[in-house]
Structures are given as structure tokens and as C-alpha cells.
Design a protein around this motif. Structure first.
Motif, PDB file in Angstrom:
ATOM      1  N   ALA A   1       0.758  -1.079  -0.038  1.00 21.52           N
ATOM      2  CA  ALA A   1       0.034   0.065  -0.123  1.00 21.52           C
ATOM      3  C   ALA A   1       0.725   1.229  -0.048  1.00 21.52           C
ATOM      4  CB  ALA A   1      -0.918   0.105   1.177  1.00 21.52           C
ATOM      5  N   MET A   2       0.628   2.309  -0.869  1.00 21.41           N
ATOM      6  CA  MET A   2       1.355   3.343  -1.045  1.00 21.41           C
ATOM      7  C   MET A   2       0.568   4.757  -1.218  1.00 21.41           C
ATOM      8  SD  MET A   2       3.113   2.809  -4.786  1.00 21.41           S
ATOM      9  CE  MET A   2       1.953   2.617  -6.130  1.00 21.41           C
ATOM     10  N   HIS A   3       0.820   5.836  -0.674  1.00 21.74           N
ATOM     11  CA  HIS A   3       0.091   6.688  -0.958  1.00 21.74           C
ATOM     12  C   HIS A   3       0.787   7.810  -2.213  1.00 21.74           C
ATOM     13  CE1 HIS A   3      -0.406  11.399  -0.431  1.00 21.74           C
ATOM     14  NE2 HIS A   3      -1.713  11.100   0.130  1.00 21.74           N
ATOM     15  N   LEU A   4      -0.372   7.894  -3.101  1.00 23.60           N
ATOM     16  CA  LEU A   4       0.163   8.401  -4.240  1.00 23.60           C
ATOM     17  C   LEU A   4      -0.280   9.837  -4.464  1.00 23.60           C
ATOM     18  CD1 LEU A   4       0.912   8.490  -7.379  1.00 23.60           C
ATOM     19  CD2 LEU A   4      -1.536   7.444  -7.701  1.00 23.60           C
ATOM     20  N   ALA A   5       0.655  10.945  -4.514  1.00 25.77           N
ATOM     21  CA  ALA A   5       0.082  12.183  -4.545  1.00 25.77           C
ATOM     22  C   ALA A   5       0.178  12.875  -5.988  1.00 25.77           C
ATOM     23  CB  ALA A   5       1.039  13.113  -3.587  1.00 25.77           C
ATOM     24  N   THR A   6      -0.618  13.549  -6.366  1.00 24.20           N
ATOM     25  CA  THR A   6      -0.696  13.999  -7.807  1.00 24.20           C
ATOM     26  C   THR A   6      -1.247  15.541  -7.755  1.00 24.20           C
ATOM     27  OG1 THR A   6      -2.863  13.287  -8.110  1.00 24.20           O
ATOM     28  CG2 THR A   6      -1.272  11.845  -8.960  1.00 24.20           C
ATOM     29  N   VAL A   7      -1.064  16.266  -8.816  1.00 26.84           N
ATOM     30  CA  VAL A   7      -1.273  17.692  -8.677  1.00 26.84           C
ATOM     31  C   VAL A   7      -2.366  18.022  -9.991  1.00 26.84           C
ATOM     32  CG1 VAL A   7      -0.352  19.804  -8.641  1.00 26.84           C
ATOM     33  CG2 VAL A   7       1.041  18.192  -7.873  1.00 26.84           C
ATOM     34  N   ALA A   8      -3.398  18.703  -9.473  1.00 22.84           N
ATOM     35  CA  ALA A   8      -4.234  18.989 -10.501  1.00 22.84           C
ATOM     36  C   ALA A   8      -3.804  20.381 -11.441  1.00 22.84           C
ATOM     37  CB  ALA A   8      -5.626  19.604 -10.018  1.00 22.84           C
ATOM     38  N   ALA A   9      -4.508  20.651 -12.464  1.00 26.52           N
ATOM     39  CA  ALA A   9      -3.925  21.707 -13.482  1.00 26.52           C
ATOM     40  C   ALA A   9      -3.725  22.943 -12.661  1.00 26.52           C
ATOM     41  CB  ALA A   9      -4.872  21.903 -14.755  1.00 26.52           C
TER      42      ALA A   9
ATOM     43  N   LYS B   1      -7.099  10.851 -10.253  1.00 23.73           N
ATOM     44  CA  LYS B   1      -5.708  10.550 -10.500  1.00 23.73           C
ATOM     45  C   LYS B   1      -5.152  10.640 -12.008  1.00 23.73           C
ATOM     46  CE  LYS B   1      -5.984   5.868  -9.076  1.00 23.73           C
ATOM     47  NZ  LYS B   1      -7.324   5.877  -8.779  1.00 23.73           N
ATOM     48  N   GLY B   2      -5.994   9.983 -12.847  1.00 19.93           N
ATOM     49  CA  GLY B   2      -5.747   9.771 -14.156  1.00 19.93           C
ATOM     50  C   GLY B   2      -5.664  11.216 -14.783  1.00 19.93           C
ATOM     51  N   GLN B   3      -6.808  11.885 -14.698  1.00 16.05           N
ATOM     52  CA  GLN B   3      -6.847  13.213 -15.322  1.00 16.05           C
ATOM     53  C   GLN B   3      -5.734  14.160 -14.677  1.00 16.05           C
ATOM     54  OE1 GLN B   3     -10.828  14.993 -14.551  1.00 16.05           O
ATOM     55  NE2 GLN B   3     -11.506  12.891 -14.994  1.00 16.05           N
ATOM     56  N   GLU B   4      -5.127  14.136 -13.585  1.00 16.69           N
ATOM     57  CA  GLU B   4      -4.142  14.940 -12.834  1.00 16.69           C
ATOM     58  C   GLU B   4      -2.921  14.501 -13.449  1.00 16.69           C
ATOM     59  OE1 GLU B   4      -6.518  16.172  -8.772  1.00 16.69           O
ATOM     60  OE2 GLU B   4      -4.686  14.779  -8.769  1.00 16.69           O
ATOM     61  N   LEU B   5      -2.623  13.100 -13.751  1.00 16.43           N
ATOM     62  CA  LEU B   5      -1.632  12.785 -14.421  1.00 16.43           C
ATOM     63  C   LEU B   5      -1.246  13.282 -15.828  1.00 16.43           C
ATOM     64  CD1 LEU B   5      -0.971   9.093 -12.808  1.00 16.43           C
ATOM     65  CD2 LEU B   5       0.277  11.286 -12.472  1.00 16.43           C
ATOM     66  N   ALA B   6      -2.372  13.257 -16.424  1.00 15.25           N
ATOM     67  CA  ALA B   6      -2.488  13.780 -17.850  1.00 15.25           C
ATOM     68  C   ALA B   6      -2.181  15.241 -17.947  1.00 15.25           C
ATOM     69  CB  ALA B   6      -3.861  13.282 -18.342  1.00 15.25           C
ATOM     70  N   SER B   7      -2.412  15.740 -16.635  1.00 18.01           N
ATOM     71  CA  SER B   7      -2.053  17.323 -16.664  1.00 18.01           C
ATOM     72  C   SER B   7      -0.687  17.644 -16.157  1.00 18.01           C
ATOM     73  CB  SER B   7      -3.188  17.972 -15.835  1.00 18.01           C
ATOM     74  OG  SER B   7      -2.627  19.167 -15.446  1.00 18.01           O
ATOM     75  N   SER B   8      -0.314  16.657 -15.316  1.00 18.88           N
ATOM     76  CA  SER B   8       1.310  16.761 -14.914  1.00 18.88           C
ATOM     77  C   SER B   8       1.706  15.476 -14.721  1.00 18.88           C
ATOM     78  CB  SER B   8       1.033  17.861 -13.661  1.00 18.88           C
ATOM     79  OG  SER B   8       2.548  17.978 -13.076  1.00 18.88           O
ATOM     80  N   ALA B   9       2.796  15.250 -15.295  1.00 20.13           N
ATOM     81  CA  ALA B   9       3.131  13.787 -15.384  1.00 20.13           C
ATOM     82  C   ALA B   9       4.250  13.509 -14.323  1.00 20.13           C
ATOM     83  CB  ALA B   9       3.896  13.577 -16.752  1.00 20.13           C
TER      84      ALA B   9
END
Length: 213
Positions: free
Chosen positions: A46-54, A83-91
Motif C-alpha cells: 500500500a502506498m500513498h500516491l500524490a498528484t497535482v491538478a492543473a 488521478k488519471g486526469q491529474e497525471l494527464a495534466s502533470s506527469a
């Protein structure tokens, strides 16, 4: 008010030295992960995945690591999810593992890319059938008016794929985080924790440094 000031830990279970860690952080991670798994810790992957929106707003959630090798850390999800949308915005993304039983934490930062369709197909094929149905049934992160809608979609997919193999949905697959910085944290007494950081340099090698706690 929730006062948690009385909760105190004095970490004493291990040490971490930059002179004895692996030169390759992925080898160091494999060692620590193997030790965590050997203790039968629940969901050691289990891991915490942090992403960033546009708009710059960060968000986080827990996902499960499925593969780690020299290419990086892999997990699977719905590409249309938040998270998929945020990764599309910032990889770029960050991962955090915390194994409280070992008083250890690993932080990973890097660049995210989708895994190949062949890798996603291979993993999807070995998932439980119920999970395969769920990948088709759930419009992950979309607003739905009731659980009944979700259950109706599940029944629809079960009928659609009755008595046949279930193909991978085009909106579902894997991501791989290519690490560029990793930090290994070992709890120590008096909050003087050990923190060893690896960083990938422009000349394509890993540097190792100790950080102050």
C-alpha cells in the motif's frame, strides 16, 4: 478539538547509514520491502500516491504497488479517474510507503508514464473476474446518484461478458513512476531520525546524502 499531544513514540527499532545502504535505491527498496512482507504486515505494498491538478491543487490516495523493477514503480487504475486526469495534466507524482511495524518510511518522487498496452493486458488477464467486471462497471471518480446505479452496471457487464474472457477496458491500465529522488527514513530515538536521500543526476547516476531529521 482533538488533542493528540499525549501520543508519543520513541523509535528504537533500527538504524540507517549512508555508508552501508545499497548504491542503487531500487535495491535498497527491495530489501526493505522484502523485510516488511516477511513480517506479514497487512498490505505492505500500500502506498500513498500524490498528484497535482492543473490548478496546482495536490491530492492523495492509497493505491497498491504491483511491480517494481529497474524501470520504476507500477500501479493500475482507471485512466479517466481523478488521478488519471491529474497525471494527464502533470506527469509528475510522489509515492510514500510507511511500515509502522519497522518504523520505516520511503518517499519516491519522479516522472509518470503509462505502461505498455501489453503490460496492462497481461496484468488485467490475471485479475479476479469480479475485479475485471468492476473495471468496466465503475466510472471511477464520476458523481453517481446511488449505489444501485453501480450495481446495475455491474449486472449489465456480467451479462455482457457471460461465459467469455473479459478484455481490458480501453480506459484502464498501468502507470509507471520513474524515480528521480528517493528518501529512506528510519525512526530513531529522540526524533533524531535517519534520513538517506538518493538523487538521480544529469550524468545519470545516483548520489547518496544524509538529511537532517
Amino acid at each position: 478539538m482533538l488533542d493528540l499531544s499525549a501520543l508519543r513514540e520513541n523509535y528504537t527499532r533500527g538504524i540507517l547509514d549512508q555508508n552501508t545502504v545499497h548504491a542503487n535505491p531500487l535495491e535498497q527498496f527491495r530489501q526493505w520491502f522484502t523485510e516488511a512482507a516477511s513480517l506479514q504486515i497487512p498490505e505492505p505494498n500500500a502506498m500513498h500516491l500524490a498528484t497535482v491538478a492543473a490548478n496546482g491543487q495536490p491530492s492523495g490516495r492509497i493505491v497498491l504497488l504491483k511491480t517494481v523493477d529497474e524501470r520504476g514503480f507500477v500501479w493500475y487504475t482507471n485512466y479517466d479517474s481523478k488521478k488519471g486526469q491529474e497525471l494527464a495534466s502533470s506527469a509528475r507524482a510522489a509515492l510514500t510507503f510507511f511500515w509502522v511495524e519497522l518504523e520505516r518510511q520511503v518517499r519516491v518522487e519522479g516522472i509518470v508514464k503509462k505502461v505498455s498496452p501489453e503490460e496492462s493486458d497481461a496484468y488485467f488477464a490475471v485479475r479476479p473476474r469480479g475485479s475485471q467486471i468492476g473495471a468496466w462497471a465503475s466510472p471511477q471518480s464520476a458523481v453517481i446518484s446511488s449505489r444501485e446505479i453501480l450495481e446495475a452496471r455491474e449486472q449489465e457487464m456480467m451479462s455482457r461478458f457471460a461465459d467469455q474472457p473479459i478484455p481490458r477496458p480501453p480506459h484502464w491500465g498501468g502507470y509507471r513512476l520513474l524515480p528521480r529522488q528517493l528518501e529512506f527514513w528510519q525512526g530513531r530515538a529522540s526524533r533524531l531520525h535517519d534520513r538517506i536521500q538518493y538523487e538521480w543526476t544529469e550524468d545519470e547516476r545516483w548520489t547518496i546524502e544524509r538529511l537532517a531529521p
